[in-house]
Design a protein around this motif. Sequence first.
Motif, PDB file in Angstrom:
ATOM      1  N   ILE A  77      13.632   4.677  -8.878  1.00  0.00           N
ATOM      2  CA  ILE A  77      12.605   4.256  -7.929  1.00  0.00           C
ATOM      3  C   ILE A  77      11.579   5.372  -7.776  1.00  0.00           C
ATOM      4  N   ARG A  78      10.316   5.055  -8.028  1.00  0.00           N
ATOM      5  CA  ARG A  78       9.230   6.030  -7.955  1.00  0.00           C
ATOM      6  C   ARG A  78       8.482   5.979  -6.620  1.00  0.00           C
ATOM      7  N   ALA A  79       8.490   4.822  -5.967  1.00  0.00           N
ATOM      8  CA  ALA A  79       7.775   4.689  -4.698  1.00  0.00           C
ATOM      9  C   ALA A  79       8.345   3.513  -3.925  1.00  0.00           C
ATOM     10  N   ARG A  80       8.227   3.608  -2.588  1.00  0.00           N
ATOM     11  CA  ARG A  80       8.717   2.529  -1.729  1.00  0.00           C
ATOM     12  C   ARG A  80       7.845   2.475  -0.478  1.00  0.00           C
ATOM     13  N   VAL A  81       7.514   1.260  -0.033  1.00  0.00           N
ATOM     14  CA  VAL A  81       6.711   1.080   1.183  1.00  0.00           C
ATOM     15  C   VAL A  81       7.267  -0.083   1.987  1.00  0.00           C
ATOM     16  N   GLU A  82       6.949  -0.093   3.277  1.00  0.00           N
ATOM     17  CA  GLU A  82       7.314  -1.216   4.134  1.00  0.00           C
ATOM     18  C   GLU A  82       6.250  -1.361   5.212  1.00  0.00           C
ATOM     19  N   SER A  83       5.889  -2.586   5.508  1.00  0.00           N
ATOM     20  CA  SER A  83       4.880  -2.825   6.538  1.00  0.00           C
ATOM     21  C   SER A  83       5.130  -4.173   7.184  1.00  0.00           C
ATOM     22  N   HIS A  84       4.527  -4.374   8.344  1.00  0.00           N
ATOM     23  CA  HIS A  84       4.632  -5.643   9.050  1.00  0.00           C
ATOM     24  C   HIS A  84       3.322  -6.405   8.881  1.00  0.00           C
ATOM     25  N   VAL A  85       3.439  -7.660   8.571  1.00  0.00           N
ATOM     26  CA  VAL A  85       2.264  -8.473   8.256  1.00  0.00           C
ATOM     27  C   VAL A  85       2.301  -9.752   9.086  1.00  0.00           C
ATOM     28  N   ASP A  86       1.195 -10.088   9.702  1.00  0.00           N
ATOM     29  CA  ASP A  86       1.070 -11.339  10.438  1.00  0.00           C
ATOM     30  C   ASP A  86       0.498 -12.384   9.471  1.00  0.00           C
ATOM     31  N   PHE A  87       1.381 -13.201   8.890  1.00  0.00           N
ATOM     32  CA  PHE A  87       0.927 -14.171   7.899  1.00  0.00           C
ATOM     33  C   PHE A  87       0.245 -15.382   8.529  1.00  0.00           C
ATOM     34  N   LEU A  88       0.195 -15.416   9.864  1.00  0.00           N
ATOM     35  CA  LEU A  88      -0.640 -16.430  10.501  1.00  0.00           C
ATOM     36  C   LEU A  88      -2.113 -16.088  10.310  1.00  0.00           C
ATOM     37  N   VAL A  89      -2.371 -14.812  10.060  1.00  0.00           N
ATOM     38  CA  VAL A  89      -3.743 -14.334   9.862  1.00  0.00           C
ATOM     39  C   VAL A  89      -3.964 -13.908   8.414  1.00  0.00           C
ATOM     40  N   ALA A  90      -3.018 -13.147   7.865  1.00  0.00           N
ATOM     41  CA  ALA A  90      -3.176 -12.572   6.518  1.00  0.00           C
ATOM     42  C   ALA A  90      -2.878 -13.600   5.431  1.00  0.00           C
ATOM     43  N   ASP A  91      -3.639 -13.544   4.356  1.00  0.00           N
ATOM     44  CA  ASP A  91      -3.405 -14.396   3.197  1.00  0.00           C
ATOM     45  C   ASP A  91      -2.266 -13.795   2.370  1.00  0.00           C
ATOM     46  N   PRO A  92      -1.243 -14.581   2.009  1.00  0.00           N
ATOM     47  CA  PRO A  92      -0.110 -14.040   1.251  1.00  0.00           C
ATOM     48  C   PRO A  92      -0.512 -13.377  -0.057  1.00  0.00           C
ATOM     49  N   VAL A  93      -1.492 -13.954  -0.754  1.00  0.00           N
ATOM     50  CA  VAL A  93      -1.917 -13.375  -2.030  1.00  0.00           C
ATOM     51  C   VAL A  93      -2.478 -11.970  -1.821  1.00  0.00           C
ATOM     52  N   SER A  94      -3.384 -11.845  -0.850  1.00  0.00           N
ATOM     53  CA  SER A  94      -3.991 -10.541  -0.575  1.00  0.00           C
ATOM     54  C   SER A  94      -2.953  -9.544  -0.073  1.00  0.00           C
ATOM     55  N   ALA A  95      -2.012 -10.027   0.758  1.00  0.00           N
ATOM     56  CA  ALA A  95      -0.996  -9.130   1.326  1.00  0.00           C
ATOM     57  C   ALA A  95      -0.088  -8.573   0.245  1.00  0.00           C
ATOM     58  N   VAL A  96       0.368  -9.426  -0.661  1.00  0.00           N
ATOM     59  CA  VAL A  96       1.245  -8.962  -1.745  1.00  0.00           C
ATOM     60  C   VAL A  96       0.485  -8.030  -2.682  1.00  0.00           C
ATOM     61  N   ALA A  97      -0.754  -8.396  -3.009  1.00  0.00           N
ATOM     62  CA  ALA A  97      -1.565  -7.546  -3.889  1.00  0.00           C
ATOM     63  C   ALA A  97      -1.798  -6.167  -3.261  1.00  0.00           C
ATOM     64  N   ALA A  98      -2.024  -6.141  -1.948  1.00  0.00           N
ATOM     65  CA  ALA A  98      -2.271  -4.871  -1.260  1.00  0.00           C
ATOM     66  C   ALA A  98      -1.029  -3.983  -1.293  1.00  0.00           C
ATOM     67  N   VAL A  99       0.137  -4.587  -1.100  1.00  0.00           N
ATOM     68  CA  VAL A  99       1.391  -3.816  -1.126  1.00  0.00           C
ATOM     69  C   VAL A  99       1.629  -3.237  -2.521  1.00  0.00           C
ATOM     70  N   VAL A 100       1.406  -4.039  -3.558  1.00  0.00           N
ATOM     71  CA  VAL A 100       1.599  -3.550  -4.929  1.00  0.00           C
ATOM     72  C   VAL A 100       0.614  -2.428  -5.243  1.00  0.00           C
ATOM     73  N   THR A 101      -0.623  -2.556  -4.784  1.00  0.00           N
ATOM     74  CA  THR A 101      -1.622  -1.504  -4.991  1.00  0.00           C
ATOM     75  C   THR A 101      -1.208  -0.211  -4.306  1.00  0.00           C
ATOM     76  N   ARG A 102      -0.717  -0.304  -3.066  1.00  0.00           N
ATOM     77  CA  ARG A 102      -0.234   0.889  -2.352  1.00  0.00           C
ATOM     78  C   ARG A 102       0.892   1.563  -3.127  1.00  0.00           C
ATOM     79  N   LEU A 103       1.793   0.751  -3.640  1.00  0.00           N
ATOM     80  CA  LEU A 103       2.933   1.288  -4.377  1.00  0.00           C
ATOM     81  C   LEU A 103       2.502   2.060  -5.619  1.00  0.00           C
ATOM     82  N   ARG A 104       1.677   1.410  -6.442  1.00  0.00           N
ATOM     83  CA  ARG A 104       1.325   2.052  -7.717  1.00  0.00           C
ATOM     84  C   ARG A 104       0.460   3.289  -7.506  1.00  0.00           C
ATOM     85  N   LYS A 105      -0.367   3.291  -6.446  1.00  0.00           N
ATOM     86  CA  LYS A 105      -1.169   4.479  -6.159  1.00  0.00           C
ATOM     87  C   LYS A 105      -0.282   5.615  -5.682  1.00  0.00           C
TER      88      LYS A 105
END
Length: 387
Positions: free
Chosen positions: A111-139
Amino acid sequence: MSRLAGSSKLLRAMNESAALELLLDPGMLTRADLRRITALSTPTISELLRRLTGAGLITVVGHDSGRPGPNAEIYAADPDAAFAVAVSIRETGTSGNPSVAAALCDLTGTIRARVESHVDFLVADPVSAVAAVVTRLRKRAGVAAGRIRHVHLGVPGSYDPNSETIRLTDVPGFGRPGLVPRIAEALGTRVGVDNDVNLAAVAERRRGAGREAENFALLWIGQDGLGLAIDIGGTLLRGTRGGAGEIGYVPLYSPESPHRKIDLQDLFGGPAIMELARDHGIAGEAPVAVVAAGSEEFLAVLADRIVVGLAAVTAILDPYLIVLAGPIAQAGGETLLAAVTSAFGRAAPLECAITVTTIEGDAVLLGALDAGLAAVREILVTAIRAG
């Protein structure tokens, strides 16, 4: 001649993929080791090592000086050749919103990186939320987007691969048709999806109590829901639409309320555990807390309820082993296990070994990493065979 040439190309690809699989698993092998394991000739071994090195899939990691003659080069899979990402969507986080946990591993599984966050999916778009988490990880890991070859999602629901739709989920937006292809398009890589309890079983098979089991059933007792994973010789039974194991929906008949619809979730799901705790005078704000603080009498009653589900599973599947997993099972630990084992012995003339999960940490995320890494390795081996 064309058939011979084709056969030669196929044989070469098979040899290369076999060598890569060997180096991916134990790693750190010399030419002599590969020759001994595969029974291939020295020239063939040398050629396939040259091609795999040239493709950037393996590298020289050292030299063996413990043998007569020149030091032998030691080969291993290049950890940076490809990466996998796991993303676990949880229905409820500590803030009351769904939480997203994610991790990135290299080709060796580190494991090279790990993140965790809380997301309000009533507001956030799932596609954008998952993409943002993957971007945070790889950076955070310093990995280019193109090196991530597979992203594996663990979801609280069932995934129907035929329609590419997540079903039976309470997370807003995740039941939307076309969501998974949109996530794959946004990430620019392959995306796999599986039920979170199935992924916990993947981790149990690879890392935990299921390693030596011929087959096993994993009963997940979570704070929000129940689930069942069925492992048959290392293969998960998912069902036609991915709904196998949704044990919380199994209906029950209540003589006291014959016209009221109840199911297993009503018997020992999170709200039912809290109600049972109140009846026994046990204080706590969450099911995990009351189970951890519960008396032997409370746990014995809870065990009787759990065994209703276990008896049905055993009568239908006759598994070699049942693994109790999830936050509730871990909170109860050996005390709850003893109560369940005793109750199971009284419930029916059935036999089955029962244990508590031995996985420490986030079993769903670990299972998603294992599944994602297996997918990456399959991609690489398939590419070699097709090349």
